[in-house]
Scaffold this motif. Structure first.
Motif, short mmCIF file in Angstrom:
data_model
loop_
_atom_site.label_atom_id
_atom_site.label_comp_id
_atom_site.label_asym_id
_atom_site.label_seq_id
_atom_site.Cartn_x
_atom_site.Cartn_y
_atom_site.Cartn_z
N PRO A 142 39.35 139.12 123.22
CA PRO A 142 40.34 140.13 123.58
C PRO A 142 41.67 139.94 122.85
O PRO A 142 42.36 140.91 122.54
CB PRO A 142 40.51 139.92 125.10
CG PRO A 142 39.22 139.31 125.54
CD PRO A 142 38.83 138.40 124.42
N HIS A 186 45.08 144.49 128.77
CA HIS A 186 43.90 143.73 129.17
C HIS A 186 44.24 142.29 129.55
O HIS A 186 43.38 141.58 130.07
CB HIS A 186 42.86 143.72 128.05
CG HIS A 186 42.32 145.08 127.74
ND1 HIS A 186 42.87 145.91 126.78
CD2 HIS A 186 41.28 145.77 128.28
CE1 HIS A 186 42.19 147.03 126.75
NE2 HIS A 186 41.22 146.98 127.64
N GLU A 226 43.64 141.23 133.08
CA GLU A 226 42.23 141.08 133.42
C GLU A 226 41.68 139.77 132.85
O GLU A 226 40.90 139.07 133.50
CB GLU A 226 41.42 142.26 132.87
CG GLU A 226 41.89 143.62 133.35
CD GLU A 226 41.24 144.74 132.57
OE1 GLU A 226 40.26 144.47 131.83
OE2 GLU A 226 41.70 145.89 132.69
N PRO A 228 35.21 139.56 128.97
CA PRO A 228 34.51 140.85 129.11
C PRO A 228 33.01 140.76 128.89
O PRO A 228 32.28 141.68 129.28
CB PRO A 228 35.18 141.73 128.04
CG PRO A 228 35.79 140.78 127.08
CD PRO A 228 36.21 139.59 127.88
N VAL A 263 36.53 145.51 124.00
CA VAL A 263 37.92 145.82 124.30
C VAL A 263 38.41 146.71 123.18
O VAL A 263 38.46 146.29 122.03
CB VAL A 263 38.78 144.53 124.37
CG1 VAL A 263 40.23 144.89 124.63
CG2 VAL A 263 38.27 143.58 125.45
N SER A 318 43.24 147.98 123.24
CA SER A 318 44.28 146.98 123.02
C SER A 318 44.77 147.02 121.59
O SER A 318 45.81 146.47 121.27
CB SER A 318 43.75 145.58 123.34
OG SER A 318 42.72 145.23 122.46
#
Length: 319
Positions: free
Chosen positions: A162, A182, A185, A250, A306, A309
């Motif tokens: 990410p 993100h 998370e 993720p 992702v 982002s």
């Protein structure tokens, strides 16, 4: 530093920034220590106008005159002795990181030195890269003091996919924490990570306020993130060499990973960061799965699930 609105240092005496930093840092440290905590009688009770210790109380505890401490807090850092620093550190109950930060600020305020040009992009030595690549079962990174991810092994890039989703190079952990939606998370303890991130950047700024890449980034984060501005104003610093991170990846879900950092000899502004998992734990199973995922993806940066982002930030040009 305070002079983030003048990132290029044009006609700017950066020593003034250090003097302002000394004033604000010592002021915030005084505010958190009550007379009772310092072993002093609390005169005035509810009528005290100062939160925490007064300047004269710090001077008394440090064994110096009130006039001298007042001049020092205003940034007059000429000829401050080790014994004075130690007395102030004890009076204000400074920890190791805070004491080192105070020394850095005093040194900067007392040094006549013009701002440097933008430094060349940092390079990771080939031997260090070979060490990274040899750590096949451990996510490993080389980080800079401004929290750039300068290098990573395959499992490290998979773990930080990410972070790598941002097209800006090198990836930067602080920019990810505060500018990428993100991040909250990915870091299950985002608030703690945010506090640690700012405290590390604050310490780095005290060590080298002449790093234009660092001051430019602090300016960007201050402009774009209220969460960063609020924490930056607290003047907290921290040495962050060991601990644990609670992540949500993720691809493989939750991981609880202890980490260790190691300074790199010959490169004082770089350090090695490693994550491990407890043997036979769910986190170890997740790391094993992540290694398998990384081995089957030629481009981890693009294959990480992702996408939006990549809108955070602009690309940084090299010198």
């Amino acid at each position: 530093m305070t002079g983030i609105n003048d990132p290029y240092g044009t006609n700017h005496d950066i020593r003034g920034d250090f003097r302002a930093e000394i004033r604000e840092f010592l002021g915030t440290r005084r505010a958190r220590v009550t007379p009772e905590q310092a072993g002093l009688p609390s005169y005035g009770g509810d009528r005290r106008r100062v939160t925490g210790l007064r300047r004269e109380e710090v001077a008394l505890l440090a064994g110096i005159s009130s006039e001298y401490y007042t001049r020092l807090e205003r940034g007059n850092a000429t000829g401050v002795s080790e014994s004075v620093i130690e007395g102030i550190a004890q009076a204000l109950k400074l920890d190791e990181a805070e004491r080192a930060h105070l020394v850095d600020l005093l040194r900067g305020a007392g040094t006549a030195r013009p701002p440097r040009r933008r430094p060349a992009q940092q390079r990771v030595r080939p031997a260090v890269r070979r060490v990274l690549d040899s750590m096949t079962g451990t996510p490993a990174f080389v980080m800079s003091g401004r929290l750039d991810v300068l290098a990573a092994n395959l499992l490290g890039r998979a773990l930080f996919s990410p972070v790598y989703a941002d097209p800006v190079r090198p990836p930067n952990n602080a920019r990810f924490v505060f500018l990428d939606p993100h991040a909250s998370e990915f870091f299950r303890d985002w608030d703690e990570v945010a506090n640690d991130t700012v405290a590390m950047l604050r310490a780095e700024a005290g060590r080298d306020a002449y790093d234009r890449r660092l001051t430019d980034m602090i300016g960007e984060l201050s402009t774009r993130s209220e969460e960063f501005r609020r924490r930056w104003a607290a003047h907290n610093v921290r040495i962050h060499t060991t601990g644990a991170k609670r992540l949500h990846h993720p691809v493989v879900g939750d991981l609880d990973l202890p980490f260790e950092t190691f300074p790199l000899g010959g490169d004082p502004s770089q350090f090695l960061l490693t994550y491990t998992a407890e043997p036979a734990s769910r986190s170890q199973d997740a790391l094993n799965l992540l290694a398998s995922w990384a081995a089957t993806n030629d481009d981890i940066d693009e294959s990480a699930p992702v996408s939006d982002s990549k809108t955070a930030g602009t690309a940084e040009t090299s010198d």
